[in-house]
Scaffold this motif. Sequence first.
Motif, PDB file in Angstrom:
ATOM      1  N   PRO A 171       0.830  -1.209   0.000  1.00 29.18           N
ATOM      2  CA  PRO A 171       0.000   0.000   0.000  1.00 29.18           C
ATOM      3  C   PRO A 171       0.864   1.259   0.000  1.00 29.18           C
ATOM      4  O   PRO A 171       1.978   1.264   0.517  1.00 29.18           O
ATOM      5  CB  PRO A 171      -0.787  -0.104   1.309  1.00 29.18           C
ATOM      6  CG  PRO A 171      -0.790  -1.552   1.649  1.00 29.18           C
ATOM      7  CD  PRO A 171       0.524  -2.080   1.146  1.00 29.18           C
ATOM      8  N   HIS A 172       0.349   2.299  -0.594  1.00 35.45           N
ATOM      9  CA  HIS A 172       0.993   3.620  -0.628  1.00 35.45           C
ATOM     10  C   HIS A 172       2.377   3.594  -1.276  1.00 35.45           C
ATOM     11  O   HIS A 172       3.315   4.220  -0.786  1.00 35.45           O
ATOM     12  CB  HIS A 172       1.054   4.235   0.776  1.00 35.45           C
ATOM     13  CG  HIS A 172      -0.290   4.300   1.433  1.00 35.45           C
ATOM     14  ND1 HIS A 172      -1.257   5.190   1.052  1.00 35.45           N
ATOM     15  CD2 HIS A 172      -0.835   3.541   2.418  1.00 35.45           C
ATOM     16  CE1 HIS A 172      -2.341   4.993   1.781  1.00 35.45           C
ATOM     17  NE2 HIS A 172      -2.117   4.008   2.619  1.00 35.45           N
ATOM     18  N   THR A 173       2.489   2.851  -2.373  1.00 35.13           N
ATOM     19  CA  THR A 173       3.741   2.819  -3.130  1.00 35.13           C
ATOM     20  C   THR A 173       3.687   3.923  -4.179  1.00 35.13           C
ATOM     21  O   THR A 173       2.765   3.971  -4.988  1.00 35.13           O
ATOM     22  CB  THR A 173       3.939   1.447  -3.803  1.00 35.13           C
ATOM     23  OG1 THR A 173       3.992   0.453  -2.782  1.00 35.13           O
ATOM     24  CG2 THR A 173       5.223   1.412  -4.603  1.00 35.13           C
ATOM     25  N   GLY A 174       4.678   4.808  -4.141  1.00 33.52           N
ATOM     26  CA  GLY A 174       4.681   5.968  -5.023  1.00 33.52           C
ATOM     27  C   GLY A 174       4.942   5.687  -6.481  1.00 33.52           C
ATOM     28  O   GLY A 174       4.484   6.410  -7.347  1.00 33.52           O
ATOM     29  N   GLY A 175       5.674   4.648  -6.788  1.00 33.36           N
ATOM     30  CA  GLY A 175       5.967   4.342  -8.184  1.00 33.36           C
ATOM     31  C   GLY A 175       7.051   5.230  -8.763  1.00 33.36           C
ATOM     32  O   GLY A 175       7.571   6.125  -8.106  1.00 33.36           O
ATOM     33  N   PRO A 176       7.390   4.983 -10.026  1.00 32.19           N
ATOM     34  CA  PRO A 176       8.464   5.746 -10.668  1.00 32.19           C
ATOM     35  C   PRO A 176       7.990   7.135 -11.087  1.00 32.19           C
ATOM     36  O   PRO A 176       6.790   7.393 -11.168  1.00 32.19           O
ATOM     37  CB  PRO A 176       8.783   4.898 -11.910  1.00 32.19           C
ATOM     38  CG  PRO A 176       7.476   4.253 -12.253  1.00 32.19           C
ATOM     39  CD  PRO A 176       6.813   3.973 -10.922  1.00 32.19           C
ATOM     40  N   GLU A 197      -2.499   3.110  -3.541  1.00 29.54           N
ATOM     41  CA  GLU A 197      -2.921   3.939  -2.411  1.00 29.54           C
ATOM     42  C   GLU A 197      -3.188   3.040  -1.208  1.00 29.54           C
ATOM     43  O   GLU A 197      -2.273   2.379  -0.746  1.00 29.54           O
ATOM     44  CB  GLU A 197      -4.111   4.821  -2.806  1.00 29.54           C
ATOM     45  CG  GLU A 197      -3.663   5.952  -3.726  1.00 29.54           C
ATOM     46  CD  GLU A 197      -4.690   7.031  -3.926  1.00 29.54           C
ATOM     47  OE1 GLU A 197      -5.830   6.908  -3.433  1.00 29.54           O
ATOM     48  OE2 GLU A 197      -4.348   8.023  -4.593  1.00 29.54           O
ATOM     49  N   ALA A 198      -4.426   2.993  -0.728  1.00 29.97           N
ATOM     50  CA  ALA A 198      -4.746   2.299   0.522  1.00 29.97           C
ATOM     51  C   ALA A 198      -4.452   0.803   0.498  1.00 29.97           C
ATOM     52  O   ALA A 198      -4.141   0.214   1.521  1.00 29.97           O
ATOM     53  CB  ALA A 198      -6.201   2.531   0.896  1.00 29.97           C
ATOM     54  N   GLU A 199      -4.543   0.199  -0.671  1.00 25.09           N
ATOM     55  CA  GLU A 199      -4.221  -1.223  -0.740  1.00 25.09           C
ATOM     56  C   GLU A 199      -3.116  -1.421  -1.776  1.00 25.09           C
ATOM     57  O   GLU A 199      -2.952  -0.618  -2.677  1.00 25.09           O
ATOM     58  CB  GLU A 199      -5.458  -2.054  -1.082  1.00 25.09           C
ATOM     59  CG  GLU A 199      -6.152  -1.689  -2.379  1.00 25.09           C
ATOM     60  CD  GLU A 199      -7.397  -2.526  -2.612  1.00 25.09           C
ATOM     61  OE1 GLU A 199      -7.285  -3.735  -2.818  1.00 25.09           O
ATOM     62  OE2 GLU A 199      -8.490  -1.935  -2.593  1.00 25.09           O
ATOM     63  N   GLY A 200      -2.369  -2.464  -1.622  1.00 25.35           N
ATOM     64  CA  GLY A 200      -1.329  -2.774  -2.586  1.00 25.35           C
ATOM     65  C   GLY A 200      -1.943  -3.391  -3.826  1.00 25.35           C
ATOM     66  O   GLY A 200      -3.155  -3.358  -4.032  1.00 25.35           O
TER      67      GLY A 200
END
Length: 187
Positions: free
Chosen positions: A38-43, A92-95
Motif C-alpha cells: 500500500p501507498h507505493t509511489g511508483g516511478p 494507495e490504501a491497498e497494494g
Amino acid sequence: MEIPRTISNPVDGSTITFLKLPTETGGEYLQIEVTTMPHTGGPPMHYHPTATEQFEVQDGVLYVTVSGEEHVLSAGEKLVVPPGTPHTFRTEAEGSRVIGTVTPPGRFVEFLTSEYALMRAGKLGEGAEGDLLAIAPWIHEFRDVSRATGPINYLFAVLAPLGRVLGNPRIPAYPTEKDAVETKSSE
C-alpha cells in the motif's frame, strides 16, 4: 549474467517475479508479476521509446497515469501503454499484484534488475530520489529502455561520465544467491 527469478525492492517492499523471460519467448516479450505494498509511489513520469507495456491487475487497485489522464484499474482490468507514451503508476490504501507484459522486451530485464540493485545498495530511493552520480550512469545506459520526461535526461547525460569516473557502474549487478553465500562465508 545470472537472473534471479524474483527481485525485491527494500525501499518500498515491492517484488518482481520474472514469469517469462525473453529467452523463453523467442525474444518476443517479457512477462512479470509485480507485487506492491500500500501507498507505493511508483516511478517518476517516464516513457519507453520502443516498448509497449501492458498492466493487468490481478489483486488490489493500481493507479496508472497515461499522458496526464489517470486510470484506476481493479482486479481483472488491463491497460496498454504504447511506445513513447509518458506514464507512471502507484498504489494507495491497498497494494496490488499486477501482471506486466513488455513487447518487445529489449533490455528490460537488465534495466529492472539493475534498478533494484541500486535500491538495494541505497543509491536509489522512491520516485528516483538518491545519489545522482550513481543513478546517472545507469539511467543514461538504459535510455533505449526507459526515459524520464522533461529536461532531466540532459542532466543524466552530463552527469553519467562523472559518475563512471567516480566508480559507479553503468549496469549495477543485482546480488545473487551465490553472492549472499560468499558474503556470509567471508564474515
